[in-house]
Write a protein that holds these residues in place. Structure first.
Motif, mmCIF file in Angstrom:
data_model
loop_
_atom_site.group_PDB
_atom_site.id
_atom_site.type_symbol
_atom_site.label_atom_id
_atom_site.label_comp_id
_atom_site.label_asym_id
_atom_site.label_seq_id
_atom_site.Cartn_x
_atom_site.Cartn_y
_atom_site.Cartn_z
ATOM 1 N N CYS A 29 42.736 44.160 26.332
ATOM 2 C CA CYS A 29 43.432 43.560 27.466
ATOM 3 C C CYS A 29 42.828 42.185 27.706
ATOM 4 O O CYS A 29 41.681 41.921 27.396
ATOM 5 C CB CYS A 29 43.293 44.427 28.707
ATOM 6 S SG CYS A 29 41.593 44.712 29.186
ATOM 7 N N ARG A 31 41.832 38.942 30.056
ATOM 8 C CA ARG A 31 41.546 38.383 31.373
ATOM 9 C C ARG A 31 41.795 36.898 31.311
ATOM 10 O O ARG A 31 41.142 36.197 30.572
ATOM 11 C CB ARG A 31 40.070 38.582 31.716
ATOM 12 C CG ARG A 31 39.780 39.904 32.286
ATOM 13 C CD ARG A 31 38.391 39.848 32.862
ATOM 14 N NE ARG A 31 37.928 41.216 32.993
ATOM 15 C CZ ARG A 31 36.689 41.519 33.269
ATOM 16 N NH1 ARG A 31 35.791 40.584 33.435
ATOM 17 N NH2 ARG A 31 36.344 42.780 33.396
ATOM 18 N N ASN A 32 42.672 36.435 32.163
ATOM 19 C CA ASN A 32 43.059 35.038 32.019
ATOM 20 C C ASN A 32 43.241 34.368 33.372
ATOM 21 O O ASN A 32 44.309 33.877 33.680
ATOM 22 C CB ASN A 32 44.333 34.972 31.174
ATOM 23 C CG ASN A 32 44.602 33.572 30.661
ATOM 24 O OD1 ASN A 32 43.771 32.686 30.797
ATOM 25 N ND2 ASN A 32 45.770 33.372 30.088
ATOM 26 N N SER A 34 42.596 33.937 37.792
ATOM 27 C CA SER A 34 42.869 34.777 38.952
ATOM 28 C C SER A 34 44.344 34.866 39.305
ATOM 29 O O SER A 34 44.785 35.812 39.920
ATOM 30 C CB SER A 34 42.079 34.280 40.155
ATOM 31 O OG SER A 34 42.642 33.078 40.620
ATOM 32 N N ASN A 37 45.787 37.697 37.535
ATOM 33 C CA ASN A 37 45.189 38.914 38.059
ATOM 34 C C ASN A 37 45.819 39.323 39.385
ATOM 35 O O ASN A 37 46.070 40.487 39.618
ATOM 36 C CB ASN A 37 43.683 38.718 38.240
ATOM 37 C CG ASN A 37 42.960 38.808 36.910
ATOM 38 O OD1 ASN A 37 43.266 39.669 36.100
ATOM 39 N ND2 ASN A 37 42.038 37.904 36.686
ATOM 40 N N MET A 38 46.046 38.336 40.258
ATOM 41 C CA MET A 38 46.683 38.669 41.541
ATOM 42 C C MET A 38 48.049 39.285 41.267
ATOM 43 O O MET A 38 48.435 40.264 41.898
ATOM 44 C CB MET A 38 46.791 37.410 42.409
ATOM 45 C CG MET A 38 47.433 37.646 43.764
ATOM 46 S SD MET A 38 46.580 38.916 44.770
ATOM 47 C CE MET A 38 45.347 37.888 45.594
ATOM 48 N N VAL A 41 47.638 42.871 40.503
ATOM 49 C CA VAL A 41 47.440 43.730 41.675
ATOM 50 C C VAL A 41 48.795 44.042 42.305
ATOM 51 O O VAL A 41 49.098 45.184 42.640
ATOM 52 C CB VAL A 41 46.503 43.068 42.726
ATOM 53 C CG1 VAL A 41 46.473 43.881 44.008
ATOM 54 C CG2 VAL A 41 45.100 42.940 42.168
ATOM 55 N N GLU A 42 49.637 43.009 42.440
ATOM 56 C CA GLU A 42 50.978 43.245 43.004
ATOM 57 C C GLU A 42 51.752 44.249 42.160
ATOM 58 O O GLU A 42 52.417 45.138 42.670
ATOM 59 C CB GLU A 42 51.751 41.922 43.096
ATOM 60 C CG GLU A 42 51.296 41.060 44.258
ATOM 61 C CD GLU A 42 51.885 39.654 44.211
ATOM 62 O OE1 GLU A 42 52.850 39.427 43.465
ATOM 63 O OE2 GLU A 42 51.347 38.790 44.919
#
Lengths: 440, 440
Positions: A29, A31-32, A34, A37-38, A41-42
């Motif tokens: 996966c 990570r790129n 924030s 990422n937000m 979360v949504e």
């Protein structure tokens, strides 16, 4: 630097973009930053739907379905089968008095250890060891939680991480699936042939083995099964234990309704089926059969390592079950003589009435061996199940829970029949009338 | 297939092996089968320590520190500064009576919406709007939770995902850091110069801007600050709001102690500081000042989008705050005339006694402007802070919380001075004696 076989892809999903990258066949996966990422979360919360969950009907907008309505209003008092009626079946005597005493005790009862009051844990541990037929370590092997939902949440969080496979029965309690998904786990479904089996619950053991072979290291199931009321036979529990031992699988057994059994139905506790203590966590509580839901009390007991993690997490989730409320557990398993038997006889009568009504109307329905849930199968309808459930509420004053909450069961509805008997019978007839109106 | 700049490394940590891979400068996490994933769940819980958390002292083994003991036992009644003494400061009249009425009401009060009883939310929303000076939407903008801890957990879960940066004040409430880490977030520390500032709380606004510039999109802080009792000035709150607006940062404001203020100290609510409603969630509850901790009640209010996610999650975490307990909120903000003022005067007297004792002994201590926490600084000690805290309990019968729970503060201890005044003064003298014995 090693040579790498490298491929990647981009998947768009709503506002978020999830990048999948494979290197030498291992999926990773990405990570790129924030912003993405937000969005994730949504996304995570978008799949966590509660609009059709039991008890949330009040937040639905009625305008959605009125244009589908056929036929007349069907009069009758509101019956809410989404949960039991604690007014029809009051709690055992003494529960409120234990609470009142705890308020008098004050600070010592308000601020317990995160896992709950040591003296109350000791009492409950003794009773649960007697009830389940296997020892419970009162200091290390038990935690008091805010309801059994709290125990389930902590138990899943303590065992399931990102990408972990979890075997889940279909149908089973709706939150099981949501919890596994929330922690990034992957569900491996195992079918329950609850209409075909009578002496067994109907678990497909070949599928369970296949799930473990595919890598599932946690098996979460309710016994008696929610929503069907099926009780797993000794043969099935033994087979599950043997498979769990072979594959090193952790068992989380939700036994919320295991005290309310009909006709002295045999019951086998998986924690007493020969598995190492570390591999089993059992969850119970007095919210349902004992009508103490308003106090929010649950218990998880078994594996000390998992209970320890659950306590660590409880410390940041809610600190502890409400201190004063914990004292109410002192009435649990200490009801007056005959109290539980009487409660079982009363529920059995309602069960028999409702199953007879549904079967006479041609709706296949398993006869529950324990608990207070019914899961009748409806014929094909002219509206969706979600619409039918809303129409049932608006047109016939009956609230039920859609089968789709429990897995891929678009033709079923769940009823908690712990209700006033006369009201429940009337409402069951209204359900049948509504099925006649809306069948395809 | 694109050309990639590719590097990787392996980090061993206990039983788990975490592979880090960088491609074109983007760090990725590695999924490699369920065995490593299970290890990562274990790893996640290993960092989630509660051994030194307030209230958990009973689970510590005393043998650890006795060989460090110097000097004699210091006699005195046990004072537990890890939390307030609800026996010394009882709750407002009527709370138990509201609970008892709710039990009488039965089912309707036991099974509320997941976000809590609509009628109670409506009452509380009105009071909170009055108190904070900005409107609260009673249907969409408020949720009742199991304690403020429950509200914090849900709020962080609803805003912080894997890899998200979160600005956190140092020192601040210990669970803030743990919550962010549990959801895979990354903490960007912002210093609070609580000993240097008097009119301000002492927030380093340059560091806050730098945190936002570095990508932090959530700012979580307690006001009054836990553990120091510092209240953020109007200037500071305005500056935070301006920065949050510029960078689109979501604010989670823990205002648990905002009612208990000394000398009519000014207080600015950040939710009334001009930010869009969607950007602020405020958390309060009656557990501390109002001594209702044994009921576990918290409130989050503000952003409807975040409150909606919090409710979805509450549905699988604990369903709802205990139904009967919710009714106790009907006494909140409705205490008898003068009740809160009297409570403030009593706490101010204890505060002044204790601050005088610590300052006279040369322990730098901020004078709290609100709340009931003190955070004195100790001199260099001959034992570790963890050992000192254990010795204090075993040798002097005083329980405090180590400063390291609140960030990198190895020379501080936290006291909740909501205690019997005489007992608190005696215990403060014992702390000073112990510091004399163990100073390096």
């Amino acid at each position: 630097m090693p040579l790498a076989r490298f491929s990647q892809g981009v998947v768009s999903s709503g506002t978020s973009e999830i990048k999948r990258i494979d290197i030498n066949g291992i999926a990773m996966c990405l990570r790129n930053g924030s912003k993405e990422n937000m969005a994730s979360v949504e996304e995570k919360f978008r799949t966590l739907g509660i609009a059709n969950a039991p008890g949330q009907e009040v937040r639905q907008r009625s305008a959605d379905v009125t244009h589908h309505r056929q036929g007349e209003m069907i009069a009758g008092d509101l019956v809410d089968f989404s949960h039991g009626d604690v007014d029809a079946f009051p709690p055992p005597p003494g529960s409120f008095e234990r609470f009142a005493e705890a308020v008098e005790i004050g600070g010592r009862q308000a601020y317990t250890e995160y896992r709950g009051s040591a003296s109350i844990r000791a009492e409950v541990a003794r009773d649960l060891a007697d009830f389940t037929g296997a020892p419970v370590q009162s200091d290390l092997g038990i935690i008091i939680t805010p309801g059994t939902q709290g125990a389930l949440f902590l138990a899943i969080a303590a065992t399931v991480g990102d990408g972990d496979k979890v075997a889940i029965v279909q149908p089973d309690y709706f939150a099981n699936r949501k919890l596994v998904e929330f922690f990034g786990g992957e569900i491996v479904p195992v079918a329950l042939d609850y209409l075909g089996a009578e002496k067994d619950a109907g678990l497909n053991l070949a599928q369970l083995r296949a799930a473990f072979e595919a890598g599932a290291r946690t098996f979460l199931f309710s016994n008696p099964n929610n929503p069907t009321g099926a009780v797993y036979s000794a043969t099935e529990i033994t087979a599950i234990a043997v498979l769990a031992k072979e594959f090193g699988v952790t068992i989380i057994a939700d036994q919320l309704y295991s005290r309310l059994r009909y006709g002295n139905k045999d019951y086998t506790h998986i924690r007493a089926a020969g598995l190492p203590e570390e591999q089993v966590v059992t969850i119970m509580g007095p919210s349902k059969t004992e009508s103490l839901s308003g106090y929010r009390l649950g218990i998880a007991f078994g594996s000390p390592a998992i209970i320890e993690r659950m306590e660590k997490l409880q410390a940041i989730v809610s600190l502890r079950a409400a201190g004063y409320n914990q004292a109410v557990l002192q009435t649990w398993f200490r009801e007056p003589d005959g109290w539980m038997n009487e409660r079982s006889i009363q529920h059995q009568a309602i069960r028999d009435d409702l199953v007879a009504i549904f079967r006479a109307a041609g709706l296949p329905t398993r006869l529950p061996q324990a608990g207070s849930y019914l899961f009748p199968t409806l014929p094909a309808l002219a509206v969706t199940l979600e619409e039918f459930v809303k129409l049932l509420r608006l047109q016939a004053n009956v609230i039920v829970t859609a089968g789709t909450e429990f897995g891929p069961h678009p033709n079923s509805i769940r009823l908690n029949f712990s209700q006033d008997r006369k009201a429940a019978v009337s409402a069951a007839h209204r359900i049948v009338q509504m099925v006649q109106i809306y069948k395809a």
